[in-house]
Design an enzyme around this catalytic site. Structure first.
Site, PDB file in Angstrom:
ATOM      1  N   CYS A  74      32.677  47.604  52.112  1.00 43.42           N
ATOM      2  CA  CYS A  74      33.146  47.352  50.743  1.00 43.42           C
ATOM      3  C   CYS A  74      33.454  48.625  49.966  1.00 43.42           C
ATOM      4  O   CYS A  74      34.013  48.559  48.876  1.00 43.42           O
ATOM      5  CB  CYS A  74      32.120  46.524  49.990  1.00 43.42           C
ATOM      6  SG  CYS A  74      31.775  44.969  50.793  1.00 43.42           S
ATOM      7  N   CYS A 200      26.351  35.036  43.459  1.00 47.13           N
ATOM      8  CA  CYS A 200      27.142  35.677  44.523  1.00 47.13           C
ATOM      9  C   CYS A 200      28.587  35.859  44.082  1.00 47.13           C
ATOM     10  O   CYS A 200      29.177  34.962  43.486  1.00 47.13           O
ATOM     11  CB  CYS A 200      27.133  34.800  45.775  1.00 47.13           C
ATOM     12  SG  CYS A 200      25.478  34.310  46.309  1.00 47.13           S
ATOM     13  N   LYS A 322      31.436  40.018  40.629  1.00 46.20           N
ATOM     14  CA  LYS A 322      30.937  38.668  40.359  1.00 46.20           C
ATOM     15  C   LYS A 322      32.022  37.760  39.782  1.00 46.20           C
ATOM     16  O   LYS A 322      32.179  36.625  40.242  1.00 46.20           O
ATOM     17  CB  LYS A 322      29.748  38.785  39.400  1.00 46.20           C
ATOM     18  CG  LYS A 322      29.114  37.469  39.026  1.00 46.20           C
ATOM     19  CD  LYS A 322      28.299  36.937  40.162  1.00 46.20           C
ATOM     20  CE  LYS A 322      28.332  35.449  40.315  1.00 46.20           C
ATOM     21  NZ  LYS A 322      29.574  34.757  40.404  1.00 46.20           N
ATOM     22  N   HIS A 326      36.322  39.930  44.632  1.00 43.64           N
ATOM     23  CA  HIS A 326      35.979  40.981  45.589  1.00 43.64           C
ATOM     24  C   HIS A 326      36.871  40.897  46.833  1.00 43.64           C
ATOM     25  O   HIS A 326      36.478  40.347  47.862  1.00 43.64           O
ATOM     26  CB  HIS A 326      34.493  40.852  45.960  1.00 43.64           C
ATOM     27  CG  HIS A 326      33.977  41.952  46.824  1.00 43.64           C
ATOM     28  ND1 HIS A 326      34.528  43.220  46.873  1.00 43.64           N
ATOM     29  CD2 HIS A 326      32.936  41.980  47.712  1.00 43.64           C
ATOM     30  CE1 HIS A 326      33.848  43.968  47.736  1.00 43.64           C
ATOM     31  NE2 HIS A 326      32.894  43.237  48.259  1.00 43.64           N
TER      32      HIS A 326
END
Lengths: 379, 379
Positions: A74, A200, A322, A326
């Site tokens: 990431c 998540c 969040k 992502h």
């Protein structure tokens, strides 16, 4: 950056939207770009598209320049950015395009289960993957230890989600964003204790890009530049079991120390931060590792209102991973896009007052790769 | 470097063998290493192991330093090397470990068909993969055009295989190596016209590593250092249809010009070369692009004996990818290992006489990424 969320474009078209937006903003033409630094984490696995740097460069009309693809989970595009900054600062290149792109939603033809399996390839192949550990579990372990050591609660974690979803509604490019409350977060299913679904971040599709130019040239282009005054990068041990401490996230602390030293600042100077909140607990660990909150106090920062846009230490005004979303390889440079807009005063309804010094924290894998970047408004 | 060929070790153990050999050679301990630059192309696809830089670093006892993984198809570890050289030359790091590792043989559990499909992910996803084009076909197209323009023959290509297999028998780490002849090569099955099986390099397992240190420190370690005097890197268009010329391999020409200029040499100064002969035709294109042979004359270089170890312009004394083997991400730094041994005079039965200036040519994808490196013996 593009909007984050489901996109039906192929990778190169998605990336082109971000790259051309950055070039338009700066008034930089393709033939002025000396090098291309690409972040993409999973293209080979998700859609049989590996050697992406030359492909994306060709697609946007760049040819004959050096192109390279980074994969650091990431933290991929932040690491690409670090290398571009080093190359420009040392005089190797004058103008470098840096960006990331990823497709992770069912638009790829892959469901969440398969994406979760692919993404788990970033954890330890022998010691973690065979146990069934996927990334909600990785960050649940880190967070549970923080709860044990400091008394951080599920309600406090939920407050992080509430804050970042609140911020996300002001970001027209965010995947999600709406006002919600702690009860609603806690009513969503448990994914990996202590995380509920709303703790998540989503997998998103998206792309982001920035142009790194030498200080001499910065004012010769049209967009208002910001200064890159520090880029720290460190790596912690994997698997998790090899770390000296779980909630400390050592790589983040060392990367922050390096970046702050380069910039000549301390954590007290930071006006706004974008941190890697892949899970609500990760934001708590990040704001402590960056020194924005004392160890053990990060858990209550959102609940106390301190990390809201109008709080004392605004964190993730974009909505963070969040709510903003992502798209793995695009996340690092997307943080830099948000902070650039904040430092320019162009962030509209999510603008942090008097933002002059900004910090990005981008993490990869088992809290292993961490890149911390300091951006500052030019005097 | 490790031997190339089937290995039953996991990636981290394979890489450790190469890394520790490089550290032993230089007398450099883990705590003297400032940064780690890893080349691995396919770990995510081949064995669900993506975020490899921190994992491999941890496995060999490196912690807390910046680690990064590069993916640039077959030019992966050469590009990692370029970034390490830039970082050391600009003073960012003093001692950098650079290496590559890959597992590609059935030891991974994947057969040649599946590996070929995975590897084809480095060609163009939309314009090439759906047609069934895999890499033998990519290089067959480049080579066919060279045959059309210059009259290069299948027999001349076979002579390249004969030479590199001859060289390979003197390399104890080579995947293959034995004396053969043109007739035997031409009797093997056609894979992609004009290439017979023996025109194609194998997929191998293997690892390689080098240490890049600053000029000031070079003589303070135990191994005999060589000087890196040039690293050129360019990218050509993909897909193949977008290239201005097929057999020209433009990126290689531009990368060579950049590397030679940095080193202050011309092609005439080169004593030995390791080039990317993934297929016999690729060696022909490479030696012309590097300026070692005039355009159109590369086809007969092996047949005329010129590129043998004792010829006028020795090429691939290691056996090249053709015989030494091709563990994708490990190939670039393995070329540098071979040339270091040549410049040290340590290459035993495959030693090129009076090797003082050496060139490596490492290519990725559709002749897209190319890195050319000049190494020289220290005065």
């Amino acid at each position: 950056m593009t909007s984050f969320g489901p996109h039906d474009q192929p990778l190169e078209e998605l990336f082109a939207d971000a790259a051309f937006a950055s070039m338009d903003d700066a008034g930089i033409a393709g033939d002025e770009i000396d090098a291309f630094y690409l972040g993409n984490a999973l293209g080979g696995q998700t859609e049989s598209d590996t050697h992406l740097a030359p492909k994306l460069a060709t697609h946007i009309g760049l040819q004959g320049i050096p192109c390279q693809r980074f994969e650091d989970a990431c933290a991929t595009s932040s690491n690409a950015f670090k290398h571009a900054v080093q190359a420009v600062e040392s005089g190797v290149h004058d103008v470098a395009l840096v960006g990331g792109v990823e497709r992770c939603t069912p638009e790829t033809g892959l469901g969440t289960g398969e994406m979760t399996r692919i993404f788990a390839g970033a954890s330890h192949r022998q010691y973690e993957q065979p146990t069934g550990l996927t990334f909600p579990g990785v960050f649940a372990l880190l967070t549970k230890r923080h709860m044990h050591e400091y008394g951080t609660t599920e309600e406090q974690l939920a407050e992080v989600a509430v804050k970042n979803h609140h911020h996300g509604q002001f970001n027209p490019k965010a995947h999600f964003g709406r006002d919600t409350d702690v009860e609603a977060v806690l009513e969503t299913p448990i994914i990996a204790d202590p995380f509920h679904l709303m703790d998540c971040c989503p997998f998103s599709d998206g792309a982001s890009a920035v142009l790194v130019v030498s200080d001499d040239l910065a004012d010769s282009f049209t967009g208002e530049p910001v200064s890159v005054t520090g880029v720290g990068h460190r790596t912690d041990a994997v698997p998790l079991a090899d770390k000296a401490s779980l909630p400390e996230t050592r790589a983040a602390r060392d990367a922050a120390a390096e970046a702050y030293e380069q910039a000549g600042i301390t954590a007290d100077d930071v006006d706004v931060a974008e941190v890697h909140d892949c899970f609500t607990g990760a934001e708590v660990l990040a704001i402590e590792a960056l020194g924005l909150f004392e160890d053990g106090t990060g858990g209550r920062a959102a609940a106390d209102g301190e990390t809201y846009i109008d709080g004392e230490m605004p964190v993730n005004p974009s909505g963070g991973l969040k709510a903003k979303g992502h798209p793995i390889g695009a996340t690092g440079t997307a943080q830099l896009v948000e902070l650039t807009e904040q430092l320019r005063g162009d962030a509209a309804d999510r603008q942090v007052d008097d933002a002059r010094t900004a910090v990005a924290h981008n993490l990869g894998g088992d809290a292993a790769t961490t890149v911390v970047t300091v951006l500052e408004a030019r005097a």
